[in-house]
Scaffold this motif. Structure first.
Motif, PDB file in Angstrom:
ATOM      1  N   ALA A 110       0.831  -1.212   0.000  1.00  0.00           N
ATOM      2  CA  ALA A 110       0.000   0.000   0.000  1.00  0.00           C
ATOM      3  C   ALA A 110       0.857   1.249   0.000  1.00  0.00           C
ATOM      4  O   ALA A 110       0.530   2.261  -0.662  1.00  0.00           O
ATOM      5  CB  ALA A 110      -0.924  -0.018   1.216  1.00  0.00           C
ATOM      6  N   MET A 111       1.967   1.212   0.696  1.00  0.00           N
ATOM      7  CA  MET A 111       2.865   2.362   0.732  1.00  0.00           C
ATOM      8  C   MET A 111       3.476   2.619  -0.643  1.00  0.00           C
ATOM      9  O   MET A 111       3.703   3.779  -1.027  1.00  0.00           O
ATOM     10  CB  MET A 111       3.972   2.137   1.771  1.00  0.00           C
ATOM     11  N   ILE A 112       3.713   1.543  -1.403  1.00  0.00           N
ATOM     12  CA  ILE A 112       4.241   1.720  -2.759  1.00  0.00           C
ATOM     13  C   ILE A 112       3.212   2.404  -3.650  1.00  0.00           C
ATOM     14  O   ILE A 112       3.543   3.317  -4.436  1.00  0.00           O
ATOM     15  CB  ILE A 112       4.660   0.354  -3.342  1.00  0.00           C
ATOM     16  N   VAL A 113       1.943   1.986  -3.545  1.00  0.00           N
ATOM     17  CA  VAL A 113       0.879   2.603  -4.345  1.00  0.00           C
ATOM     18  C   VAL A 113       0.789   4.093  -4.025  1.00  0.00           C
ATOM     19  O   VAL A 113       0.690   4.949  -4.927  1.00  0.00           O
ATOM     20  CB  VAL A 113      -0.468   1.901  -4.088  1.00  0.00           C
ATOM     21  N   GLU A 114       0.837   4.418  -2.726  1.00  0.00           N
ATOM     22  CA  GLU A 114       0.772   5.819  -2.313  1.00  0.00           C
ATOM     23  C   GLU A 114       1.966   6.609  -2.843  1.00  0.00           C
ATOM     24  O   GLU A 114       1.819   7.743  -3.351  1.00  0.00           O
ATOM     25  CB  GLU A 114       0.715   5.901  -0.792  1.00  0.00           C
ATOM     26  N   ALA A 115       3.172   6.007  -2.744  1.00  0.00           N
ATOM     27  CA  ALA A 115       4.376   6.690  -3.192  1.00  0.00           C
ATOM     28  C   ALA A 115       4.387   6.862  -4.707  1.00  0.00           C
ATOM     29  O   ALA A 115       4.857   7.893  -5.225  1.00  0.00           O
ATOM     30  CB  ALA A 115       5.604   5.913  -2.742  1.00  0.00           C
ATOM     31  N   GLU A 116       3.863   5.897  -5.430  1.00  0.00           N
ATOM     32  CA  GLU A 116       3.795   6.020  -6.885  1.00  0.00           C
ATOM     33  C   GLU A 116       2.860   7.159  -7.299  1.00  0.00           C
ATOM     34  O   GLU A 116       3.163   7.929  -8.220  1.00  0.00           O
ATOM     35  CB  GLU A 116       3.326   4.707  -7.505  1.00  0.00           C
ATOM     36  N   ALA A 117       1.721   7.249  -6.614  1.00  0.00           N
ATOM     37  CA  ALA A 117       0.766   8.335  -6.919  1.00  0.00           C
ATOM     38  C   ALA A 117       1.389   9.694  -6.633  1.00  0.00           C
ATOM     39  O   ALA A 117       1.260  10.645  -7.442  1.00  0.00           O
ATOM     40  CB  ALA A 117      -0.507   8.145  -6.114  1.00  0.00           C
ATOM     41  N   ALA A 118       2.076   9.811  -5.496  1.00  0.00           N
ATOM     42  CA  ALA A 118       2.716  11.079  -5.143  1.00  0.00           C
ATOM     43  C   ALA A 118       3.814  11.432  -6.136  1.00  0.00           C
ATOM     44  O   ALA A 118       3.997  12.608  -6.498  1.00  0.00           O
ATOM     45  CB  ALA A 118       3.275  10.985  -3.730  1.00  0.00           C
ATOM     46  N   SER A 119       4.536  10.435  -6.603  1.00  0.00           N
ATOM     47  CA  SER A 119       5.608  10.679  -7.561  1.00  0.00           C
ATOM     48  C   SER A 119       5.060  11.156  -8.906  1.00  0.00           C
ATOM     49  O   SER A 119       5.610  12.083  -9.518  1.00  0.00           O
ATOM     50  CB  SER A 119       6.424   9.391  -7.744  1.00  0.00           C
ATOM     51  N   LYS A 120       3.973  10.515  -9.373  1.00  0.00           N
ATOM     52  CA  LYS A 120       3.362  10.931 -10.633  1.00  0.00           C
ATOM     53  C   LYS A 120       2.821  12.360 -10.537  1.00  0.00           C
ATOM     54  O   LYS A 120       2.973  13.166 -11.477  1.00  0.00           O
ATOM     55  CB  LYS A 120       2.239   9.968 -11.005  1.00  0.00           C
ATOM     56  N   ASP A 121       2.210  12.668  -9.406  1.00  0.00           N
ATOM     57  CA  ASP A 121       1.665  14.019  -9.218  1.00  0.00           C
ATOM     58  C   ASP A 121       2.779  15.056  -9.223  1.00  0.00           C
ATOM     59  O   ASP A 121       2.660  16.123  -9.854  1.00  0.00           O
ATOM     60  CB  ASP A 121       0.885  14.058  -7.912  1.00  0.00           C
ATOM     61  N   ALA A 122       3.889  14.752  -8.540  1.00  0.00           N
ATOM     62  CA  ALA A 122       5.019  15.682  -8.489  1.00  0.00           C
ATOM     63  C   ALA A 122       5.646  15.853  -9.862  1.00  0.00           C
ATOM     64  O   ALA A 122       6.083  16.965 -10.232  1.00  0.00           O
ATOM     65  CB  ALA A 122       6.052  15.182  -7.485  1.00  0.00           C
ATOM     66  N   TYR A 123       5.701  14.755 -10.639  1.00  0.00           N
ATOM     67  CA  TYR A 123       6.289  14.859 -11.979  1.00  0.00           C
ATOM     68  C   TYR A 123       5.431  15.718 -12.902  1.00  0.00           C
ATOM     69  O   TYR A 123       5.955  16.540 -13.661  1.00  0.00           O
ATOM     70  CB  TYR A 123       6.446  13.452 -12.564  1.00  0.00           C
ATOM     71  N   ARG A 124       4.097  15.564 -12.823  1.00  0.00           N
ATOM     72  CA  ARG A 124       3.207  16.382 -13.655  1.00  0.00           C
ATOM     73  C   ARG A 124       3.309  17.864 -13.279  1.00  0.00           C
ATOM     74  O   ARG A 124       3.322  18.742 -14.150  1.00  0.00           O
ATOM     75  CB  ARG A 124       1.764  15.888 -13.530  1.00  0.00           C
ATOM     76  N   ASP A 125       3.379  18.139 -11.981  1.00  0.00           N
ATOM     77  CA  ASP A 125       3.531  19.525 -11.545  1.00  0.00           C
ATOM     78  C   ASP A 125       4.844  20.114 -12.056  1.00  0.00           C
ATOM     79  O   ASP A 125       4.903  21.292 -12.476  1.00  0.00           O
ATOM     80  CB  ASP A 125       3.475  19.618 -10.025  1.00  0.00           C
ATOM     81  N   TYR A 126       5.888  19.309 -12.007  1.00  0.00           N
ATOM     82  CA  TYR A 126       7.187  19.777 -12.485  1.00  0.00           C
ATOM     83  C   TYR A 126       7.137  20.105 -13.968  1.00  0.00           C
ATOM     84  O   TYR A 126       7.689  21.136 -14.416  1.00  0.00           O
ATOM     85  CB  TYR A 126       8.252  18.715 -12.201  1.00  0.00           C
ATOM     86  N   GLN A 127       6.444  19.241 -14.773  1.00  0.00           N
ATOM     87  CA  GLN A 127       6.316  19.503 -16.210  1.00  0.00           C
ATOM     88  C   GLN A 127       5.533  20.810 -16.460  1.00  0.00           C
ATOM     89  O   GLN A 127       5.900  21.604 -17.337  1.00  0.00           O
ATOM     90  CB  GLN A 127       5.614  18.323 -16.891  1.00  0.00           C
ATOM     91  N   ARG A 128       4.461  21.016 -15.677  1.00  0.00           N
ATOM     92  CA  ARG A 128       3.683  22.241 -15.849  1.00  0.00           C
ATOM     93  C   ARG A 128       4.521  23.478 -15.528  1.00  0.00           C
ATOM     94  O   ARG A 128       4.446  24.505 -16.219  1.00  0.00           O
ATOM     95  CB  ARG A 128       2.423  22.201 -14.970  1.00  0.00           C
ATOM     96  N   TYR A 129       5.304  23.406 -14.488  1.00  0.00           N
ATOM     97  CA  TYR A 129       6.138  24.550 -14.106  1.00  0.00           C
ATOM     98  C   TYR A 129       7.222  24.830 -15.142  1.00  0.00           C
ATOM     99  O   TYR A 129       7.654  25.977 -15.320  1.00  0.00           O
ATOM    100  CB  TYR A 129       6.759  24.311 -12.730  1.00  0.00           C
ATOM    101  N   GLN A 130       7.678  23.780 -15.841  1.00  0.00           N
ATOM    102  CA  GLN A 130       8.647  24.005 -16.904  1.00  0.00           C
ATOM    103  C   GLN A 130       8.024  24.856 -18.034  1.00  0.00           C
ATOM    104  O   GLN A 130       8.664  25.769 -18.568  1.00  0.00           O
ATOM    105  CB  GLN A 130       9.139  22.657 -17.461  1.00  0.00           C
TER     106      GLN A 130
END
Length: 358
Positions: free
Chosen positions: A103-123
């Motif tokens: 379950a912690m992996i699922v949570e961490a994967e979701a957080a990682s995807k969200d952070a990556y999308r935010d990073y792309q938007r900020y670029q």
């Protein structure tokens, strides 16, 4: 008058009692006449070592997991194959930790995807000068942190899976179960021995060579092996000789290889007498022989009486080797300088005074 008779009677009885006591003491200290002899050598030009038949590979199976032993799938004497399940340990708590880690992996994967999308938007926004460099850098760090948490979660799951593997104890190699130390329902603790497995069919003979004789033994040298329990003799050769005795108190470990045909008749744990022909061997390097008539049996123990320096019988407990006619080999407990009392049939006791007639 009666008083005089009573005093006289008391004196007479005291004298009689004293004489009787002196007589008993004299009888108890009466020396026994014995004949003695010095032990003979079992053969010049021959080294003798006491060894044991051993499996080439032995494993004590244990676990890193603490839990109740649910099932033991083998018994002592069973033949097992490499990878075969031997013991099953209750792993309910480990499985719960496994689900939690997943379950912690699922949570961490979701957080990682969200952070990556935010990073792309900020670029994109930075290219439009809608955000500052500092804001883009913060978003990049957020994305890196999320990726790191994902890696930690995945490593946690690998650790739990590794622990879960110890709930199903498997055979490390093909062999025979020689010992079963636990029963079903027992609590297994980390490092606690559960079973012992010995590699089946692959046996050799092991022995220790004293420092004074190690120079006389060479790797590849042919030897004769006496298996007293089977009443047989076989040939072998020195396959290994340890170069160091630092951890063994001056005793160099030696291994003797034997043929496949001879291995079929042996069992691990059998005692073996190893004989190596060597012209340099002295009498003390070989076993010494005593007459069978000198052996004293006390339950499971065996000994011989030796004449002490004060002319008293001293009992030496000994370990015996091969029989040779009316003599038997003494492996330990006796030296060639000991004067052995001939005949165990005499009623001797340890410390009894003796008279040597030979």
């Amino acid at each position: 008058m009666k008083t005089k008779y009573l005093i006289l009677y008391t004196v007479i009885m005291a004298v009689v009692s004293s004489c009787s006591s002196d007589k008993k003491h004299h009888e108890a200290e009466r020396a026994v006449s014995v004949k003695t002899y010095y032990p003979s050598s079992s053969g010049q030009g021959e080294l003798f070592f006491s060894g044991m038949v051993s499996a080439k590979q032995t494993a004590v199976v244990s676990t890193k997991l603490m839990g109740t032993i649910e099932r033991i799938l083998v018994r002592q004497g069973d033949v097992v194959k490499a990878g075969q399940t031997l013991v099953v340990i209750n792993s309910t708590d480990v499985k719960a930790r496994q689900a939690q880690a997943a379950a912690m992996i699922v949570e961490a994967e979701a957080a990682s995807k969200d952070a990556y999308r935010d990073y792309q938007r900020y670029q994109v926004l930075r290219e439009q000068n809608s955000v500052s460099d500092k804001e883009l850098e913060s978003m990049a760090l957020r994305h890196t942190s999320a990726m790191a948490r994902l890696q930690v979660a995945r490593q946690g799951l690998r650790e739990v899976n590794s622990m879960l593997a110890y709930s199903n104890i498997k055979a490390p190699f093909s062999g025979v179960v020689t010992q079963k130390m636990v029963d079903e329902g027992s609590i297994a603790n980390p490092g606690m021995p559960l079973l012992t497995i010995e590699q089946s069919g692959d046996l050799n003979v092991t022995a220790s060579v004293p420092e004074s004789y190690v120079a006389m033994v060479k790797k590849g040298e042919r030897v004769n092996i006496d298996i007293k329990s089977l009443g047989t003799t076989m040939e072998g050769y020195v396959s290994e000789l340890s170069p160091s005795a630092t951890a063994t108190g001056g005793q160099y470990a030696m291994k003797i290889a034997i043929s496949q045909q001879d291995r079929a008749h042996l069992r691990a744990g059998m005692y073996a007498g190893i004989r190596i022909s060597n012209p340099q061997a002295s009498a003390t390097a070989s076993g010494i022989m005593v007459r069978k008539s000198s052996i004293v049996h006390r339950d499971q123990l065996m000994g011989v009486y030796v004449a002490g320096e004060d002319n008293r019988a001293v009992l030496h407990w000994v370990r015996l080797g091969s029989d040779m006619g009316d003599h038997v080999e003494v492996l330990s407990g006796l030296t060639p300088k000991d004067r052995v009392i001939d005949g165990a049939g005499k009623k001797l006791y340890n410390g009894q005074k003796i008279i040597i007639t030979d």
